[in-house]
Scaffold this motif. Structure first.
Motif, mmCIF file in Angstrom:
data_model
loop_
_atom_site.group_PDB
_atom_site.id
_atom_site.type_symbol
_atom_site.label_atom_id
_atom_site.label_comp_id
_atom_site.label_asym_id
_atom_site.label_seq_id
_atom_site.Cartn_x
_atom_site.Cartn_y
_atom_site.Cartn_z
ATOM 1 N N ALA A 48 -14.421 -26.976 -8.049
ATOM 2 C CA ALA A 48 -13.606 -26.695 -6.865
ATOM 3 C C ALA A 48 -14.422 -26.880 -5.587
ATOM 4 N N ARG A 49 -15.668 -26.397 -5.611
ATOM 5 C CA ARG A 49 -16.527 -26.547 -4.433
ATOM 6 C C ARG A 49 -16.832 -28.018 -4.158
ATOM 7 N N LEU A 50 -17.148 -28.749 -5.209
ATOM 8 C CA LEU A 50 -17.457 -30.161 -5.028
ATOM 9 C C LEU A 50 -16.242 -30.938 -4.523
ATOM 10 N N SER A 51 -15.073 -30.619 -5.030
ATOM 11 C CA SER A 51 -13.854 -31.297 -4.589
ATOM 12 C C SER A 51 -13.584 -31.022 -3.117
ATOM 13 N N ALA A 52 -13.822 -29.790 -2.692
ATOM 14 C CA ALA A 52 -13.620 -29.434 -1.289
ATOM 15 C C ALA A 52 -14.597 -30.192 -0.398
ATOM 16 N N LEU A 53 -15.854 -30.278 -0.805
ATOM 17 C CA LEU A 53 -16.849 -31.007 -0.026
ATOM 18 C C LEU A 53 -16.539 -32.500 0.006
ATOM 19 N N ALA A 54 -16.059 -33.034 -1.110
ATOM 20 C CA ALA A 54 -15.706 -34.448 -1.168
ATOM 21 C C ALA A 54 -14.542 -34.765 -0.239
ATOM 22 N N ALA A 55 -13.580 -33.842 -0.147
ATOM 23 C CA ALA A 55 -12.445 -34.041 0.756
ATOM 24 C C ALA A 55 -12.891 -33.987 2.212
ATOM 25 N N GLU A 56 -13.838 -33.121 2.497
ATOM 26 C CA GLU A 56 -14.328 -32.958 3.866
ATOM 27 C C GLU A 56 -15.273 -34.100 4.265
ATOM 28 N N HIS A 57 -16.012 -34.632 3.276
ATOM 29 C CA HIS A 57 -16.992 -35.691 3.536
ATOM 30 C C HIS A 57 -16.707 -36.861 2.594
ATOM 31 N N PRO A 58 -15.855 -37.802 3.000
ATOM 32 C CA PRO A 58 -15.476 -38.907 2.099
ATOM 33 C C PRO A 58 -16.658 -39.698 1.548
ATOM 34 N N ALA A 59 -17.705 -39.865 2.356
ATOM 35 C CA ALA A 59 -18.879 -40.608 1.865
ATOM 36 C C ALA A 59 -19.540 -39.860 0.714
ATOM 37 N N PHE A 60 -19.560 -38.538 0.782
ATOM 38 C CA PHE A 60 -20.092 -37.742 -0.311
ATOM 39 C C PHE A 60 -19.209 -37.878 -1.547
ATOM 40 N N GLY A 61 -17.900 -37.893 -1.331
ATOM 41 C CA GLY A 61 -16.982 -38.066 -2.455
ATOM 42 C C GLY A 61 -17.178 -39.392 -3.153
ATOM 43 N N ARG A 62 -17.396 -40.456 -2.381
ATOM 44 C CA ARG A 62 -17.632 -41.773 -2.971
ATOM 45 C C ARG A 62 -18.929 -41.768 -3.782
ATOM 46 N N TRP A 63 -19.948 -41.118 -3.226
ATOM 47 C CA TRP A 63 -21.253 -41.015 -3.909
ATOM 48 C C TRP A 63 -21.124 -40.222 -5.207
ATOM 49 N N LEU A 64 -20.321 -39.152 -5.180
ATOM 50 C CA LEU A 64 -20.094 -38.376 -6.410
ATOM 51 C C LEU A 64 -19.488 -39.242 -7.506
#
Length: 593
Positions: A336-352
């Motif tokens: 849940a935390r990672l999903s929230a951070l990915a939504a807030e930071h798209p570049a982080f989401g792509r990296w994940l």
């Protein structure tokens, strides 16, 4: 990681002292060049186009932060070319010289070793002493011997792992190091071990490929493949044993290499690899190996049978490390935390999605740091980057990293709760490009910029393609593609196994390039191991990026819903891609006219 014993440390240090004595005698004129050459090669020292090249062994890719720091020190203090040599080399490369002739850096290789390109032989003994101080060396990284055994970068952490291959790889390393019978084989000899259901170690392309498996009774053993290799005659290894009890693996390899050593060709280096012997003799070779194995076990008493006690001693080094930071206990909360951070930071989401890999421990992840970016040769790391990398490894991966076959660095023990912090730091260092397994995550050998054997330069081609494909959305739309570039037929860039392969060839003294399609390393995503097939004639360096663009445009036009590059090439055949390459070349010719 394997921990050196007092004997291991003494062995490496004595070898460094021995090399210092050999170097001194050569410098004093007491050893001829012909006498010194095999001695330096046995310690990893080549002489390349402009300067010596040192290849440092990183067994099965595992490397500690303290070793990275030593590599950084060596890069900073010793990877410095003589001014006149460097100036002449840059002039020979034109305006691109400073980009493709980097200094004060290390290079990660496809066999998970590390190379330096500018260390003077006068400094070589000092460098060997420094390496020995952190349990490193260059033994058996060159010459006609058993080379560095490789395995999956995700070994010990992969979710699809059947058996951890690292203890076996370490035992094989110890057995093969300075093996008195196999110090002068007909040609170099390479072994890869895979312990997962997905063969990420490219075992089919090796002289010996080993798959750890379990039989119906749950017993551990090896499926053994022999006779793979690239070069002038690309061949996929043949399965010669479906199941061999793990205790017997060294006795069996002894039989394989003994038959090869006795009958491998020594009159022609192009026909000296074991793949040529296996192809020529077929079942006879397999029968002879089985007979040799029988004699080793029944008559000689199986001298290299692995005891449970010895296996347990080595395996004890490969337990999961104690982490400085306790990971978050609840996987659902973590996600849940990672999903929230990915939504807030798209570049982080792509990296994940692209650089972060599942782990057998749901609280942890394995993370690939990409060493592929514009202005830097694939797999190169400056001394400053190596120091920064060592800090990341200490902070986020319990002091351990892995050099990958793809010339990147993998951190195998990252708490999922710390992924965002790692991404932020890696991004500031230029190591967080979310391009893993995409087109710009290419493999490339040093090519003609350094290697005296190369027919053409690899690195300018890699740079031109990298510069053209910087849009991550476009790369994601293209999807996973293995692009491999070699500067000559020796295939150090593994062009044969690339979905797209580029091979440098000599044509009337000029640099030209062949393009192949449909190769595979044998992993699940790539399909069975296979060699790519040539499309069209050779292309000039200026034409290659346009040809690659035309090939990719054709793929995107032909692909069906959800279909990847490999599947499209297999379904559509080579003809439409040949026509696209031909058209691109024609357009280039018109533009020049």
């Amino acid at each position: 990681m394997y921990q050196y014993t007092a004997f291991d440390k003494q062995f490496v240090q004595q070898r460094a002292r021995q090399f210092r004595d050999q170097l001194g005698r050569w410098q004093a004129g007491l050893l001829s060049e012909d006498d010194f050459r095999p001695l330096r090669l046995q310690n990893g020292w080549y002489v390349q186009r402009y300067a010596p090249m040192l290849r440092v062994a990183v067994p099965y890719g595992e490397i500690a932060s303290r070793q990275l720091r030593m590599l950084a020190r060596i890069a900073r203090d010793y990877d410095e070319p003589q001014a006149d040599v460097y100036q002449a080399a840059m002039q020979g490369q034109g305006k691109l010289g400073t980009l493709f002739l980097p200094k004060n850096c290390a290079h990660f290789t496809t066999r998970t070793n590390v190379q330096f390109n500018w260390i003077a032989l006068a400094d070589s003994a000092e460098v060997m002493d420094l390496l020995a101080s952190v349990d490193m060396h260059g033994i058996q990284t060159s010459g006609n011997c058993i080379r560095n055994t490789t395995t999956d970068a995700l070994a010990g952490v992969a979710v699809d792992e059947v058996v951890d291959p690292r203890p076996y790889a370490e035992i094989l390393r110890q057995w093969s190091t300075l093996h008195p019978e196999f110090a002068f084989l007909p040609r170099k000899f390479k072994i890869a071990v895979s312990g997962a259901s997905d063969d990420r170690a490219a075992t089919g392309w090796h002289d010996i490929g080993l798959h750890l498996v379990r039989n119906g009774a749950g017993e551990i053993g090896f499926k053994v493949l022999v006779g793979g290799g690239m070069g002038r005659t690309p061949l996929i290894a043949t399965v010669i044993r479906g199941f061999l009890p793990w205790q017997q693996i060294m006795n069996y390899i002894e039989a394989i290499v003994r038959v090869y050593n006795a009958r491998g060709r020594r009159d022609n280096k192009y026909k000296a690899r074991i793949k040529i012997l296996v192809k020529a003799e077929g079942q006879q070779y397999i029968d002879d190996v089985e007979e040799e194995f029988r004699q080793i076990v029944e008559i000689d008493g199986g001298p290299h049978t692995i005891s449970q006690a010895e296996f347990d001693r080595v395996a004890a080094c490969f337990v999961a490390p104690v982490l400085a930071t306790q990971p978050e206990a609840d996987p659902a909360v973590l996600q849940a935390r990672l999903s929230a951070l990915a939504a807030e930071h798209p570049a982080f989401g792509r990296w994940l999605r692209r650089n972060v890999h599942a782990h057998r421990n749901p609280q942890l992840r394995a993370v690939t740091l990409s060493f592929k970016r514009p202005g830097q040769a694939p797999g190169d790391a400056s001394s400053a980057q190596l120091l920064a990398l060592a800090d990341l490894v200490d902070q986020y991966s319990a002091g351990e990293a892995r050099v990958t076959h793809e010339q990147n660095i993998l951190l195998p023990w990252v708490p999922a709760s710390r992924l965002f912090a790692l991404w932020q730091q890696a991004r500031s260092l230029g190591l967080a490009s979310a391009n893993v397994q995409l087109l710009t995550d290419m493999i490339a050998c040093p090519g003609g910029d350094f290697c005296a054997l190369a027919n053409a330069r690899s690195l300018p081609i890699a740079e031109a393609i990298t510069q053209r494909y910087q849009d991550l959305d476009e790369l994601e739309d293209i999807g996973p593609i293995d692009l491999h570039i070699s500067g000559c037929i020796n295939s150090c860039g593994h062009h044969h196994s690339g979905h797209i392969g580029i091979l440098g060839v000599d044509k009337d003294g000029q640099e030209w390039y062949q393009v192949t399609l449909g190769g595979s390393d044998g992993s699940d995503a790539s399909g069975p191991a296979s060699a790519g097939r040539v499309i069209g004639p050779s292309f000039s360096a200026a034409e290659v990026p346009d040809v690659i663009e035309a090939v990719l445009h054709t793929y995107r036009a032909l692909r069906e819903h959800g279909e990847g590059f490999q599947s499209t090439v297999r379904r559509a055949g080579l003809e439409p891609f040949k026509q696209a390459a031909k058209s691109a070349r024609h357009q280039d010719a018109l533009a020049m006219a």
